[in-house]
Design an enzyme around this catalytic site. Structure first.
Site, PDB file in Angstrom:
ATOM      1  N   LYS A  13      19.783  11.513 -41.567  1.00 14.89           N
ATOM      2  CA  LYS A  13      19.192  11.194 -42.881  1.00 14.89           C
ATOM      3  C   LYS A  13      17.824  10.527 -42.748  1.00 14.89           C
ATOM      4  O   LYS A  13      16.896  10.866 -43.470  1.00 14.89           O
ATOM      5  CB  LYS A  13      20.114  10.268 -43.693  1.00 14.89           C
ATOM      6  CG  LYS A  13      21.450  10.882 -44.075  1.00 14.89           C
ATOM      7  CD  LYS A  13      22.170  10.041 -45.097  1.00 14.89           C
ATOM      8  CE  LYS A  13      22.536   8.641 -44.616  1.00 14.89           C
ATOM      9  NZ  LYS A  13      23.477   8.624 -43.490  1.00 14.89           N
ATOM     10  N   ARG A  88      26.746   4.236 -51.729  1.00 17.78           N
ATOM     11  CA  ARG A  88      27.710   4.508 -50.668  1.00 17.78           C
ATOM     12  C   ARG A  88      29.146   4.392 -51.170  1.00 17.78           C
ATOM     13  O   ARG A  88      30.076   4.625 -50.390  1.00 17.78           O
ATOM     14  CB  ARG A  88      27.507   3.500 -49.539  1.00 17.78           C
ATOM     15  CG  ARG A  88      26.783   4.051 -48.308  1.00 17.78           C
ATOM     16  CD  ARG A  88      26.666   2.917 -47.334  1.00 17.78           C
ATOM     17  NE  ARG A  88      26.461   3.286 -45.967  1.00 17.78           N
ATOM     18  CZ  ARG A  88      25.258   3.325 -45.385  1.00 17.78           C
ATOM     19  NH1 ARG A  88      24.170   3.103 -46.072  1.00 17.78           N
ATOM     20  NH2 ARG A  88      25.174   3.583 -44.099  1.00 17.78           N
ATOM     21  N   ARG A 127      21.272   7.045 -29.778  1.00 15.88           N
ATOM     22  CA  ARG A 127      20.062   6.870 -30.599  1.00 15.88           C
ATOM     23  C   ARG A 127      19.243   5.658 -30.148  1.00 15.88           C
ATOM     24  O   ARG A 127      19.788   4.609 -29.814  1.00 15.88           O
ATOM     25  CB  ARG A 127      20.509   6.674 -32.053  1.00 15.88           C
ATOM     26  CG  ARG A 127      19.384   6.451 -33.018  1.00 15.88           C
ATOM     27  CD  ARG A 127      19.815   6.754 -34.411  1.00 15.88           C
ATOM     28  NE  ARG A 127      20.625   5.687 -35.006  1.00 15.88           N
ATOM     29  CZ  ARG A 127      20.968   5.677 -36.287  1.00 15.88           C
ATOM     30  NH1 ARG A 127      20.626   6.667 -37.085  1.00 15.88           N
ATOM     31  NH2 ARG A 127      21.704   4.692 -36.757  1.00 15.88           N
ATOM     32  N   ARG A 160      20.089   0.103 -31.942  1.00 18.71           N
ATOM     33  CA  ARG A 160      20.516  -0.694 -33.094  1.00 18.71           C
ATOM     34  C   ARG A 160      21.821  -1.418 -32.790  1.00 18.71           C
ATOM     35  O   ARG A 160      22.699  -0.871 -32.130  1.00 18.71           O
ATOM     36  CB  ARG A 160      20.723   0.225 -34.310  1.00 18.71           C
ATOM     37  CG  ARG A 160      19.495   0.332 -35.185  1.00 18.71           C
ATOM     38  CD  ARG A 160      19.639   1.360 -36.262  1.00 18.71           C
ATOM     39  NE  ARG A 160      20.861   1.241 -37.069  1.00 18.71           N
ATOM     40  CZ  ARG A 160      21.069   1.928 -38.196  1.00 18.71           C
ATOM     41  NH1 ARG A 160      20.154   2.763 -38.652  1.00 18.71           N
ATOM     42  NH2 ARG A 160      22.196   1.782 -38.866  1.00 18.71           N
ATOM     43  N   ARG A 171      32.056   2.705 -38.781  1.00 16.24           N
ATOM     44  CA  ARG A 171      31.136   3.243 -39.797  1.00 16.24           C
ATOM     45  C   ARG A 171      31.576   4.639 -40.228  1.00 16.24           C
ATOM     46  O   ARG A 171      31.464   4.989 -41.400  1.00 16.24           O
ATOM     47  CB  ARG A 171      29.698   3.267 -39.251  1.00 16.24           C
ATOM     48  CG  ARG A 171      29.109   1.857 -39.155  1.00 16.24           C
ATOM     49  CD  ARG A 171      27.883   1.802 -38.267  1.00 16.24           C
ATOM     50  NE  ARG A 171      26.764   2.571 -38.758  1.00 16.24           N
ATOM     51  CZ  ARG A 171      25.787   3.047 -37.977  1.00 16.24           C
ATOM     52  NH1 ARG A 171      25.813   2.852 -36.668  1.00 16.24           N
ATOM     53  NH2 ARG A 171      24.799   3.714 -38.500  1.00 16.24           N
TER      54      ARG A 171
HETATM   55  P1  AMP Z   1      22.158   2.533 -42.631  1.00 18.60           P
HETATM   56  O1  AMP Z   1      20.856   2.141 -42.047  1.00 18.60           O
HETATM   57  O2  AMP Z   1      22.008   3.285 -43.933  1.00 18.60           O
HETATM   58  O3  AMP Z   1      23.053   3.256 -41.659  1.00 18.60           O
HETATM   59  O4  AMP Z   1      22.920   1.176 -43.022  1.00 18.60           O
HETATM   60  C1  AMP Z   1      23.282   0.241 -42.038  1.00 18.60           C
HETATM   61  C2  AMP Z   1      24.321  -0.717 -42.595  1.00 18.60           C
HETATM   62  O5  AMP Z   1      23.784  -1.421 -43.724  1.00 18.60           O
HETATM   63  C3  AMP Z   1      25.600  -0.065 -43.122  1.00 18.60           C
HETATM   64  O6  AMP Z   1      26.527   0.209 -42.085  1.00 18.60           O
HETATM   65  C4  AMP Z   1      26.104  -1.151 -44.078  1.00 18.60           C
HETATM   66  O7  AMP Z   1      26.672  -2.233 -43.372  1.00 18.60           O
HETATM   67  C5  AMP Z   1      24.797  -1.655 -44.701  1.00 18.60           C
HETATM   68  N1  AMP Z   1      24.453  -0.878 -45.908  1.00 18.60           N
HETATM   69  C6  AMP Z   1      23.343  -0.102 -46.097  1.00 18.60           C
HETATM   70  N2  AMP Z   1      23.369   0.487 -47.307  1.00 18.60           N
HETATM   71  C7  AMP Z   1      24.518   0.079 -47.899  1.00 18.60           C
HETATM   72  C8  AMP Z   1      25.144   0.372 -49.144  1.00 18.60           C
HETATM   73  N3  AMP Z   1      24.581   1.221 -50.038  1.00 18.60           N
HETATM   74  N4  AMP Z   1      26.321  -0.235 -49.422  1.00 18.60           N
HETATM   75  C9  AMP Z   1      26.899  -1.083 -48.554  1.00 18.60           C
HETATM   76  N5  AMP Z   1      26.389  -1.378 -47.351  1.00 18.60           N
HETATM   77  C10 AMP Z   1      25.212  -0.797 -47.014  1.00 18.60           C
END
Ligand code: AMP
Length: 214
Positions: A13, A88, A127, A160, A171
């Site tokens: 994404k 989400r 990654r 990360r 996740r």
């Molecule tokens: P991402 O970079 O989108 O993979 O997000 C990394 C982490 O941030 C996720 O695993 C969640 O812990 C938190 N996070 C990001 N966006 C959301 C969301 N819309 N709702 C809840 N947690 C989020």
């Protein structure tokens, strides 16, 4: 151009989002990036989000909705936006729809990038991300020319904190339980397009552009 990029962690994404916002000149809104920036700056929001992120859990809905809504009120979102990693949960999607409706707006297209579950773990634990410019690499699929160094800006690459095997497993299950129901939610709304995320990067982007209708 009010768009959402949906898909499991590791679907690519972030990479596709960068290409989309460049082509269409709209802001890229990633709630994950907003949280990571706050963690780096040591803000109270960052401290709270980190507790959940490090375990691969979702940050509580109301907190995320508030952050996303205040970002969407900024001027640059008037011509459209690309949401990445938000919503989400079905609750977040409902709140987003209510928020947009109250501003006379709506979501025009949801891009669901699908990748086989067995692919995701390898993609995520390999990654690497540039500390300086945020560019993404992969130890085997897209290695940098010089190990640990960004090809684009020469910055240092890092893994990360939530790309470890245990956290990635969490996740992925959180995605299946909490986020996959959104596919049905947007299917009912009639604005979802399905993209095969198993193809190579450029082919996925070409499919996205044709789904968005240029
Ligand atoms: P991402 O970079 O989108 O993979 O997000 C990394 C982490 O941030 C996720 O695993 C969640 O812990 C938190 N996070 C990001 N966006 C959301 C969301 N819309 N709702 C809840 N947690 C989020």
């Amino acid at each position: 151009m009010n768009w959402i990029l949906l898909g499991p962690p590791g679907a690519g994404k972030g990479t596709q989002a960068s290409k989309i916002v460049e082509k269409y000149s709209i802001p890229h809104i990633s709630t994950g990036d907003i949280f990571r920036k706050n963690i780096k700056e040591g803000t109270p929001l960052g401290k709270k989000a980190q507790e959940y992120m490090n375990k691969g859990l979702l940050v509580p809905d109301d907190l995320v909705v508030e952050i996303a809504a205040s970002r969407l009120l900024e001027d640059d979102c008037k011509k459209g936006f690309l949401l990445d990693g938000f919503p989400r949960t079905v609750y977040q999607a409902q709140k987003l729809d209510e928020f947009l409706a109250s501003n006379g707006s709506k979501i025009d297209c949801v891009l669901d990038v699908a990748v086989d579950k067995n692919e995701l773990m390898g993609r995520l634990i390999g990654r690497r991300v540039c500390k300086a410019c945020g560019a993404g690499f992969h130890v085997t699929n897209m290695p940098p020319v010089k190990e640990g160094i960004c090809d684009i800006c020469g910055g240092q690459l890092y893994q990360r904190a939530d790309d470890t095997e245990e956290t990635v497993a969490n996740r992925i299950s959180v995605y299946e339980a909490e986020t996959m129901p959104l596919i049905d939610y947007y299917e009912k709304a009639g604005n979802i397009k399905h993209i095969d995320g198993a193809k190579d990067l450029d082919a996925v982007f070409a499919d996205i552009v044709s789904a968005l209708g240029e």
